[in-house]
Structure formats: C-alpha cells, structure tokens
Design an enzyme around this catalytic site. Structure first.
Site, PDB file in Angstrom:
ATOM      1  CG  HIS A 387      -2.039  -0.912   1.224  1.00 47.77           C
ATOM      2  ND1 HIS A 387      -3.335  -0.524   1.018  1.00 47.77           N
ATOM      3  CD2 HIS A 387      -2.061  -2.273   1.346  1.00 47.77           C
ATOM      4  CE1 HIS A 387      -4.129  -1.586   1.035  1.00 47.77           C
ATOM      5  NE2 HIS A 387      -3.366  -2.666   1.237  1.00 47.77           N
ATOM      6  CD  GLU A 449      -0.214   1.876   4.629  1.00 49.03           C
ATOM      7  OE1 GLU A 449       0.047   2.344   3.495  1.00 49.03           O
ATOM      8  OE2 GLU A 449      -1.372   1.724   5.050  1.00 49.03           O
TER       9      GLU A 449
HETATM   10 ZN   LIG Z   1      -4.178   1.428   0.964  1.00 50.58          ZN
END
Ligand SMILES: [Zn+2]
Length: 486
Positions: A387, A449
């Site tokens: 992500h 992330e």
């Molecule tokens: Zn995301």
C-alpha cells in the site's frame, strides 16, 4: 406495463387447464408473487388438442422474453439471458440452447400471428405456475427452478396447499427438495488473468456449460448459497443477484451472479462473452473454482506449492472501483500498489523455491475477504499486502510495516528491515493494527505502507521506476530471509 402483461398471461393460463375450467371464470383469484390481481382480457388463445397455444406477441410483451420471428424459415426464437428456445411452425422438434427436444404439439400459424404452446415455452423459460384447487386460485411465479433472475421478478408463494395442476400432455418439472443443512457457501468472485475465480466454502461441484446467441459461459454451483461475506463484499440486490464489471479483457463483457434457484439452492455465475471462447475448469483444494479462458497451453501446470516450494501471496491493495487514496499529484494508490506488486512478483518468479500468487494482477475490484481467502485456500506460507500511506494530519514521511496477529511479528520485522533500507525514507517502525487482510489470513501476514502519497517527496519517488525496483528488491530480500530460501 409488465403487470398488465401478466394479467393477459394469466387469462391465457386459466384457459390452459380444462380441469380447472370452473376456476377460469372471473371469480378465480390470481396471485402474482403473492399479490392478487384484477383480471383483464384481450389476448386470443387457442386450445389445440388440450394444449393452450398463445401468440408469440404474448411471449414477448407479457412474459418479457425476447422473441424473434423469421418469416423465411417460419421459425420462432424465444430467449432470455440464459435460455434460447427455437421452434419451427409445423415441427415438433424444438432446440433448447442447441439441444434437440421434441414437443407434443407444433407451433401453428393463425391469422396474422404464430401460436406456440404455453406450457412448453413457459416451463422452458422458467415460469412456475401453481394451482390451488381448493381456493380456485392461480399462483404465478417467475422464480421457478429455471428462472432467469436477471429478467424476471422473484418470489414464490409459500402456500403448502398449492399444487401444480396436471395436464394430460406435458409433464410438470419435478423440483428437488432443498437440502438446507448441507449448503456450501459462495464467499466471493473475481476476474483476473482472464479467469474467473469463485471462492467457496464446502464441497462444491460446479456444472459449467456454454450458451450461444449471445455467447456465454454459465457456471452453476448446486447446493450453494451466497454467504454473508459475499453480500458484504459484493453487491446483491433484492433478487439476490448482481454484476461484476470486467474491464481490460476483450473476451469478456460482463459477469453476473445470482441465486438462480432455491430448490435446490443454486448459485449461478454467467460470463457474458464478446465472442465464443473455450474454457477449462479447475477446482482447487478448499474450494477455489477457476474458470480459465486462457488457451490450455498458456496455463501453468504444476500445482502451486508442489515440491516443497514456499507459497507467497502478494496483495496489491485496492483496485478497480476502489482506488485507495489519491496522491498529492492526483495519482491513485491502487496503481502504485499494483506496479510494486508486479515488480515483486517478477523477481519472485525467478526463485525456484518460491511459488508466487497475486490476489489481483490488474485493475480489478477485489474484496478484502477475497484476498485473505485466496491465501488461506492456498495454504500460503506468507501474505504480503502493498500500500501507499496517506495522512489526514499534515504530510508526514516514512515507511511503516503493519501486522495484526502475533505470529506475523517476525515476518513484519524481517521485511521491514529490508524495506526501510530500500526506500531510504524515515523509519516509522513496525506497528500492530487491526486490518482485515492481516487479521483474516491464517499465515504470517503483513501490510507494507511504503511511503506517504500525500507527501510530495515520498510520492514523487514512489511513482518512479527506480524506487519501485529498489523497493521490490528489498521486499524480496525480506521474504527470502524470512522463508530461509536461497
Ligand atoms: Zn491502501
């Protein structure tokens, strides 16, 4: 308009059963999906050898089916999105979806129109008709065992006293009793890499077949129903049906799904094709069903995870109708996630001791539960979701790795170490967070992330090829270290 059409159909129907003749008077009660109707008139029907014949106009206008009349060959084609019935005037041979069947009576020309046998057409097209002799009432339902849920209404009267009236000439289709205790569930569907994936729980034996005009592949899943999870991830309308839009695949125009029958409960998935296609069906352990439109030679044959290979599931976050967050320059998170995941995939494909599976390999929509389901059904060794981060409080920078279950901690630490080195961004650490994909998976699972899409510096790097290649290499190093593969 449709209701009015049904009124006419009902009138026709009443005349269709000589034994019920006394009920065919104006006093008979008519119910459409449980609602009593007022009768109207205006359709001419004929009784030929105890077969009620209706004009093809009634079939199209009142029953809602597509009807084509070809004068030259005197043939009638009745069609919904699932079934095609072809009949020829004067011939007892009909074709149902290409298969030859015989009728006990032929379509006839009458004046300006062509008459076709009501019961034959309606039963082939899925109409369900019940006659309650005691109450002199007709129950008409479009949700019979062969109903096309995308065209017809729904709702079967649950009157235990209702009986199907018998006719001397055509048998009534028996419907099998439902087996509610043994239903398998349909948990999700997706389409990627030119194949349909249906995630199921329980023992599912798909029945797959082709239909033409238009070209379709139909997947029937007997003794199944949609699970709660399915309704959560996918749209299910009040008729228990919905659509999955497919983009980027020239062969496929649309995928539809529906609870096709509830006796026995059957989920049907239909792939609408732009051209005729062959397919292969595979059922994986623990219920993943694949309908593959790729030519057979293009299908990788060795089973996933064979020969002691480690199975790595890569999950590009978001996708399709879910873009993720928008970057500071208006780019979409889903595109970053996919680009990175594809680079990781490419590198892992060179690893002879690793099998790599993508939850999505294109811009398709995929529910969260479907992602964990893919990994769980494959008994994957690890699950890595990728992500781009986003903050509502300013525009921080940095890389973080998230996990949910304690058993994922080591994987998180190991990948994070390599990831941070590769991004060169601020180390925001390894954190626990309650996220669906890392919670619902049954193997060590992490969500990366990589950087902040609303931070100018992070973002410009994240969409550069160099950065993505470097990060992919870092992730692969972490995966290999964790799995202890050389
Ligand atoms: Zn995301």
């Amino acid at each position: 308009m449709k209701r009015l059409g049904f009124l006419m159909f009902l009138l026709v129907f009443l005349l269709a059963f000589p034994k019920a003749g006394d009920a065919a008077s104006a006093s008979a009660k008519i119910f459409l999906d449980g609602q009593q109707l007022n009768l109207s008139s205006g359709v001419q029907v004929a009784n030929v050898d105890n077969n009620i014949m209706i004009p093809i106009r009634v079939v199209s206008e009142n029953l809602g089916f597509k009807v084509d009349w070809e004068k030259a060959s005197q043939s009638v084609t009745v069609q919904n999105s699932i079934t095609t019935v072809k009949m020829v005037v004067g011939s007892k041979t009909a074709h149902i979806d290409g298969s030859q069947v015989s009728m006990n009576i032929t379509p006839v020309l009458s004046g300006q129109t062509t008459l076709v046998p009501l019961r034959f057409v309606s039963s082939q097209m899925g109409m369900d008709v019940k006659w309650d002799n005691q109450n002199k009432a007709v129950y008409l339902s479009s949700s019979g065992s062969m109903t096309d849920p995308w065209i017809d209404g729904n709702g079967t009267p649950n009157d235990p006293d209702t009986e199907v009236p018998s006719t001397p000439t055509e048998p009534v289709n028996p419907s099998l009793p439902g087996t509610p205790g043994s239903l398998a569930s349909i948990d999700g569907i997706s389409f990627s890499e030119n194949r349909l994936m249906i995630a199921t729980s329980g023992n599912v034996k798909p029945n797959v077949f082709k239909l033409s005009s238009p070209e379709r592949i139909v997947v029937d899943l007997p003794n199944t129903a949609f699970s709660e999870v399915f309704g959560y991830e996918h749209t299910l309308n009040t008729k228990n049906s919905g659509e999955l839009s497919v983009t980027g695949y020239p062969d496929v125009s649309l995928i539809r799904y529906a609870l096709f029958s509830d006796s026995p409960s059957t989920v049907r998935v239909v792939i609408n094709l732009n051209n005729a296609m062959d397919y292969t069906v595979t059922t994986e352990n623990d219920g993943l069903v694949f309908i593959n439109l790729n030519p057979p030679e293009a299908v990788p044959t060795p089973p996933v995870g064979s020969n002691g290979k480690k199975i790595v599931v890569l999950d590009a976050g978001h996708g399709g109708s879910d873009p993720g967050s928008n970057s500071v320059t208006g780019k979409k998170e889903k595109a970053f996630n996919l680009a990175l995941a594809q680079k990781v995939e490419k590198l892992l494909k060179n690893e002879k001791n690793i099998d790599v599976i993508m939850t999505r390999s294109d811009d398709s929509t995929l529910g969260l539960k479907d992602r964990s389901k893919i990994a769980n059904n494959l008994n994957a060794d690890i699950f890595v979701s990728m992500h781009g981060n986003n903050s509502t409080a300013g525009s921080p920078t940095g890389t973080e790795t998230l996990y949910t279950r304690a058993e994922s901690s080591k994987l998180a630490q190991t990948i994070h170490k390599h990831l941070v080195k590769a991004t060169g961004l601020k180390d925001r650490g390894v954190k626990t967070q309650n996220l669906s994909v890392t919670r619902e998976t049954k193997m060590p699972a992490v969500l990366l992330e990589v950087g902040f899409l609303n931070n100018k510096n992070d973002e410009s790097q994240m969409f550069s090829e160099d950065f993505q290649n470097r990060v992919a290499e870092g992730i692969v190093s972490g995966i290999k270290e964790y799995l202890n593969v050389q």
